[in-house]
Motif scaffolding. Structure first.
Motif, PDB file in Angstrom:
ATOM      1  N   LEU A 329     -11.611 -58.783  10.697  1.00 29.46           N
ATOM      2  CA  LEU A 329     -12.208 -58.332  11.161  1.00 29.46           C
ATOM      3  C   LEU A 329     -12.385 -57.051  11.054  1.00 29.46           C
ATOM      4  O   LEU A 329     -13.256 -56.208  11.657  1.00 29.46           O
ATOM      5  N   PRO A 330     -10.916 -56.114  10.198  1.00 28.28           N
ATOM      6  CA  PRO A 330     -11.251 -55.433   9.666  1.00 28.28           C
ATOM      7  C   PRO A 330     -12.638 -55.115   8.723  1.00 28.28           C
ATOM      8  O   PRO A 330     -13.508 -54.370   9.260  1.00 28.28           O
ATOM      9  N   VAL A 331     -13.063 -56.478   8.101  1.00 25.77           N
ATOM     10  CA  VAL A 331     -14.329 -56.140   7.428  1.00 25.77           C
ATOM     11  C   VAL A 331     -15.674 -56.340   8.296  1.00 25.77           C
ATOM     12  O   VAL A 331     -16.388 -55.142   7.554  1.00 25.77           O
ATOM     13  N   MET A 332     -15.455 -56.925   9.512  1.00 26.47           N
ATOM     14  CA  MET A 332     -16.570 -57.111  10.344  1.00 26.47           C
ATOM     15  C   MET A 332     -16.946 -55.515  10.822  1.00 26.47           C
ATOM     16  O   MET A 332     -17.769 -55.012  10.974  1.00 26.47           O
ATOM     17  N   MET A 333     -15.591 -54.781  11.178  1.00 25.80           N
ATOM     18  CA  MET A 333     -15.866 -53.601  12.200  1.00 25.80           C
ATOM     19  C   MET A 333     -16.507 -52.470  10.548  1.00 25.80           C
ATOM     20  O   MET A 333     -17.357 -51.843  11.301  1.00 25.80           O
ATOM     21  N   LEU A 334     -15.838 -52.569   9.484  1.00 23.54           N
ATOM     22  CA  LEU A 334     -16.211 -51.796   8.539  1.00 23.54           C
ATOM     23  C   LEU A 334     -17.458 -52.154   7.978  1.00 23.54           C
ATOM     24  O   LEU A 334     -18.528 -50.456   8.056  1.00 23.54           O
ATOM     25  N   VAL A 335     -18.425 -53.699   8.206  1.00 22.14           N
ATOM     26  CA  VAL A 335     -19.688 -53.477   8.011  1.00 22.14           C
ATOM     27  C   VAL A 335     -20.810 -52.557   8.922  1.00 22.14           C
ATOM     28  O   VAL A 335     -22.052 -52.537   8.203  1.00 22.14           O
ATOM     29  N   VAL A 336     -20.178 -53.049  10.134  1.00 23.63           N
ATOM     30  CA  VAL A 336     -21.075 -52.910  11.681  1.00 23.63           C
ATOM     31  C   VAL A 336     -21.034 -51.493  11.424  1.00 23.63           C
ATOM     32  O   VAL A 336     -22.299 -50.873  11.336  1.00 23.63           O
ATOM     33  N   GLY A 337     -19.874 -50.313  11.378  1.00 20.30           N
ATOM     34  CA  GLY A 337     -20.540 -49.180  11.122  1.00 20.30           C
ATOM     35  C   GLY A 337     -20.237 -48.913  10.185  1.00 20.30           C
ATOM     36  O   GLY A 337     -21.685 -47.361  10.426  1.00 20.30           O
ATOM     37  N   ALA A 342     -21.826 -45.334  11.989  1.00 16.95           N
ATOM     38  CA  ALA A 342     -21.201 -44.505  12.501  1.00 16.95           C
ATOM     39  C   ALA A 342     -19.734 -45.011  11.740  1.00 16.95           C
ATOM     40  O   ALA A 342     -19.124 -44.846  12.120  1.00 16.95           O
ATOM     41  N   GLY A 343     -19.852 -44.802  10.882  1.00 15.25           N
ATOM     42  CA  GLY A 343     -18.887 -45.161   9.351  1.00 15.25           C
ATOM     43  C   GLY A 343     -17.309 -45.997   9.479  1.00 15.25           C
ATOM     44  O   GLY A 343     -17.416 -47.041  10.333  1.00 15.25           O
ATOM     45  N   GLY A 344     -17.008 -45.293   9.624  1.00 16.79           N
ATOM     46  CA  GLY A 344     -15.148 -46.059   9.512  1.00 16.79           C
ATOM     47  C   GLY A 344     -14.447 -45.645  11.049  1.00 16.79           C
ATOM     48  O   GLY A 344     -13.389 -46.060  11.017  1.00 16.79           O
ATOM     49  N   SER A 345     -15.315 -45.214  11.924  1.00 14.92           N
ATOM     50  CA  SER A 345     -14.643 -44.874  13.159  1.00 14.92           C
ATOM     51  C   SER A 345     -14.303 -46.473  13.721  1.00 14.92           C
ATOM     52  O   SER A 345     -13.459 -46.167  14.860  1.00 14.92           O
ATOM     53  N   LEU A 346     -15.356 -47.180  13.785  1.00 21.32           N
ATOM     54  CA  LEU A 346     -15.312 -48.517  14.015  1.00 21.32           C
ATOM     55  C   LEU A 346     -13.803 -49.020  14.445  1.00 21.32           C
ATOM     56  O   LEU A 346     -13.019 -50.275  14.546  1.00 21.32           O
ATOM     57  N   MET A 347     -12.916 -48.727  12.777  1.00 23.68           N
ATOM     58  CA  MET A 347     -11.941 -49.368  12.277  1.00 23.68           C
ATOM     59  C   MET A 347     -10.798 -49.209  13.144  1.00 23.68           C
ATOM     60  O   MET A 347      -9.861 -50.085  13.672  1.00 23.68           O
ATOM     61  N   LEU A 348     -10.813 -47.970  14.219  1.00 30.01           N
ATOM     62  CA  LEU A 348      -9.968 -47.771  15.225  1.00 30.01           C
ATOM     63  C   LEU A 348      -9.573 -48.339  16.613  1.00 30.01           C
ATOM     64  O   LEU A 348      -9.013 -48.986  16.994  1.00 30.01           O
ATOM     65  N   VAL A 349     -10.895 -49.601  16.915  1.00 29.92           N
ATOM     66  CA  VAL A 349     -11.292 -50.673  17.499  1.00 29.92           C
ATOM     67  C   VAL A 349     -10.087 -51.820  16.942  1.00 29.92           C
ATOM     68  O   VAL A 349     -10.149 -52.776  17.327  1.00 29.92           O
ATOM     69  N   VAL A 350      -9.545 -52.065  15.476  1.00 32.15           N
ATOM     70  CA  VAL A 350      -9.401 -53.408  15.156  1.00 32.15           C
ATOM     71  C   VAL A 350      -7.638 -53.687  15.958  1.00 32.15           C
ATOM     72  O   VAL A 350      -7.236 -54.746  15.839  1.00 32.15           O
ATOM     73  N   ALA A 351      -6.833 -52.410  15.474  1.00 35.60           N
ATOM     74  CA  ALA A 351      -5.864 -52.653  16.091  1.00 35.60           C
ATOM     75  C   ALA A 351      -5.652 -53.517  18.010  1.00 35.60           C
ATOM     76  O   ALA A 351      -5.442 -54.617  17.442  1.00 35.60           O
ATOM     77  N   PRO A 352      -5.943 -52.439  18.983  1.00 36.29           N
ATOM     78  CA  PRO A 352      -6.522 -53.057  19.663  1.00 36.29           C
ATOM     79  C   PRO A 352      -7.186 -54.874  19.816  1.00 36.29           C
ATOM     80  O   PRO A 352      -6.334 -55.245  20.472  1.00 36.29           O
ATOM     81  N   GLY A 409      -6.808 -48.389  10.278  1.00 36.39           N
ATOM     82  CA  GLY A 409      -7.849 -48.152  11.141  1.00 36.39           C
ATOM     83  C   GLY A 409      -7.612 -46.293  11.107  1.00 36.39           C
ATOM     84  O   GLY A 409      -8.515 -46.037  10.446  1.00 36.39           O
ATOM     85  N   CYS A 410      -6.489 -45.549  11.355  1.00 35.94           N
ATOM     86  CA  CYS A 410      -6.868 -44.245  11.402  1.00 35.94           C
ATOM     87  C   CYS A 410      -6.287 -43.902  10.230  1.00 35.94           C
ATOM     88  O   CYS A 410      -7.524 -42.767   9.986  1.00 35.94           O
ATOM     89  N   GLY A 411      -6.196 -44.734   8.978  1.00 35.96           N
ATOM     90  CA  GLY A 411      -6.014 -44.529   7.639  1.00 35.96           C
ATOM     91  C   GLY A 411      -7.663 -44.282   7.070  1.00 35.96           C
ATOM     92  O   GLY A 411      -8.194 -43.641   6.469  1.00 35.96           O
TER      93      GLY A 411
END
Length: 541
Positions: A329-337, A342-352, A409-411
């Motif tokens: 999931l982190p890889v997917m969100m990072l690539v999409v971001g 959107a950059g790394g901000s989509l990483m905030l969605v990973v935890a939920p 995600g926050c980092g």
């Protein structure tokens, strides 16, 4: 034989309306949804063909190619092998394999997805109603496309099913399955970006040309010409070749479609021949040492259930899907971001998302128990012990994992100010999902692959029942998460650190309340419906 198998499939489909109220509701909803999509697609295609047949043909080629690709790929990783007419059930009837193939292929259209795809393929062909020869080519292409959808789907699922009996192949396929998902976001972003550039570049010519079809054609044209040479787009591109008067191109595309159909038919034939003489299923006997989790957890009803469920999560391949996707999931969100800006901000969605996947993973635990649930009934395991025994393994592992993903995600997003809000949303989602799942699994049980079977196999009635149960549970989880989201979103977007701490407190409190109430409610429902649940589980055999 073909007609007999089609009648059998129709009978099974009709019986689904009598099996349970939920399956009837699901089939009706799925049918109405498919009919609405069908009407919308056909009307749009005919209207587009009336205005600009060439551009409409290019769009249909791209979209049609995605439809065939979806038929080939999605059943492997989402719905699995259709078990309503499992070929191994016909082994003792000595049916000639080619007749069986033809019957199974025809019966594959007898379903909501099959009927919608067939009618849509024929309906969009009338986008060429102004050109009789192009319309004839479109109808031929529609028949080939539907055949490729059904036969290709059967070929891929039948050929890959034996590999899933090996844990190593299963894990590899799970990783491979996520690769296309990771590429979906960047692909759509790339397409949208190029379409926007093409439209902007052609905006000056639109007023001269007298329409916006040229801009859309310039954007989609190169992609359509590429897709037209693939097995997925070739049948949809036949009328475009007739429209352009490119008869050699028509023959080439027809040859690609027919050759692909012959190839996948051959693959299905060989895979089916192997499946009919090589039985699948049955868990491999391993040389286990010790009692595993049973020796590490307390010798109580709750501890015994928790030990068995922990063993499920570690060794049962049917749980592998929800586990395998979590590290990716982190890889997917990072690539999409990165591709969407959107950059790394989509990483905030990973935890939920991780919290929801883990919590929702036990929403059909009774169904996964299969006949082992009879032990709970025979021994009189208290409902509260059953519910807490299923929740605790996920909670013990999921809570630190969710916190870790929130920190990562926050980092990555460089938003440490959003950490309290993220912890509130994520931990609240985990607890809420576990609480709702404790109730859902005691109330709604739907068919799943039996122990030892391929996890890609879909029992009869499972798709619709799964959709209904999961949509209902997700809706309830979202509604119960609104108070926490109402505080967390302003805290993250504005930002407001004070609201973040409030979201943390509300999320933890609300999640704990929902978890405790859900477990107790689910325990009461389980104690009351224990015989009915066992009857349902036994009926899935």
């Amino acid at each position: 034989m073909v007609a007999q198998l089609v009648r059998l499939k129709l009978t099974l489909l009709a019986n689904a309306f009598r099996r349970s109220v939920w399956q009837t509701i699901g089939l009706v909803v799925a049918s109405l949804y498919g009919l609405a999509v069908l009407v919308l697609v056909v009307v749009a295609a005919v209207a587009g063909g009336t205005l600009d047949a060439a551009t409409t043909g290019q769009v249909l080629t791209v979209v049609g190619g995605l439809v065939i690709l979806g038929w080939w790929v999605v059943p492997i990783f989402a719905f699995g092998v259709d078990a309503t007419l499992d070929p191994q059930r016909f082994v003792t009837f000595a049916i000639p394999r080619r007749r069986l193939l033809a019957g199974l292929a025809a019966a594959g259209v007898v379903s909501v997805p099959g009927a919608v795809t067939a009618l849509a393929a024929l309906g969009v062909s009338f986008a060429w109603w102004r050109e009789p020869l192009a319309l004839l080519a479109a109808l031929v292409g529609a028949v080939l496309a539907v055949a490729l959808c059904v036969v290709g789907s059967r070929a891929t699922t039948t050929a890959l099913a034996p590999l899933l009996d090996s844990r190593r192949y299963r894990e590899v396929l799970m990783v491979v399955a996520v690769v296309p998902i990771v590429l979906i976001g960047p692909a759509f972003g790339w397409i949208a970006e190029n379409v926007e550039k093409s439209v902007d570049g052609a905006s000056v010519q639109v007023s001269v040309d007298g329409g916006s079809g040229a801009a859309l054609g310039d954007a989609v044209g190169p992609l359509a010409r590429l897709v037209a040479w693939t097995p997925f787009g070739a049948p949809w591109a036949l009328p475009s070749a007739v429209h352009d008067g490119a008869w050699g191109l028509l023959v080439a595309r027809l040859a690609v479609a027919v050759a692909t159909l012959a190839l996948v038919w051959l693959v299905w034939d060989r895979a089916l021949a192997r499946a009919l003489v090589t039985p699948r299923g049955g868990a491999a006997a391993g040389a286990g040492k010790g009692l595993g989790w049973f020796s590490r957890l307390p010798a109580t009803p709750t501890g015994a259930v928790a030990a068995r469920c922990a063993t499920y999560w570690v060794r049962d391949p049917r749980y592998a899907a929800s586990i395998a996707i979590i590290p990716l999931l982190p890889v997917m969100m990072l690539v999409v971001g990165l591709t969407s800006g959107a950059g790394g901000s989509l990483m905030l969605v990973v935890a939920p998302l991780v919290a929801w996947l883990l919590g929702f993973g036990i929403s059909n635990d009774v169904g996964y128990d299969s006949t082992a649930f009879a032990l709970h009934v025979a021994t009189g395991v208290p409902g509260r012990a059953d519910r807490w025994g299923r929740v605790l393994p996920v909670l013990v592992v999921g809570l630190p994992l969710t916190v870790a993903f929130a920190l990562v995600g926050c980092g990555v997003a460089d938003r440490w100010d959003a950490l309290p809000a993220m912890l509130g949303v994520s931990c609240g989602t985990l607890a809420t999902s576990l609480g709702i799942s404790s109730v859902v699994s005691a109330r709604l049980v739907y068919p799943v692959p039996k122990p030892g079977e391929s996890p890609f196999k879909t029992p009869q009635g499972a798709t619709v029942a799964t959709m209904v149960a999961q949509m209902a549970a997700m809706g309830i989880i979202f509604v119960l998460s609104i108070p926490t989201l109402g505080l967390a979103l302003p805290a993250i977007l504005l930002p407001q650190p004070a609201l973040g701490w409030a979201a943390l407190a509300v999320g933890a409190a609300a999640g704990t309340i929902v978890l405790v109430v859900g477990v107790r409610w689910g325990a009461r429902v389980l104690d009351r419906r224990r015989p009915e649940l066992l009857q349902q589980v036994m009926a899935f055999r």
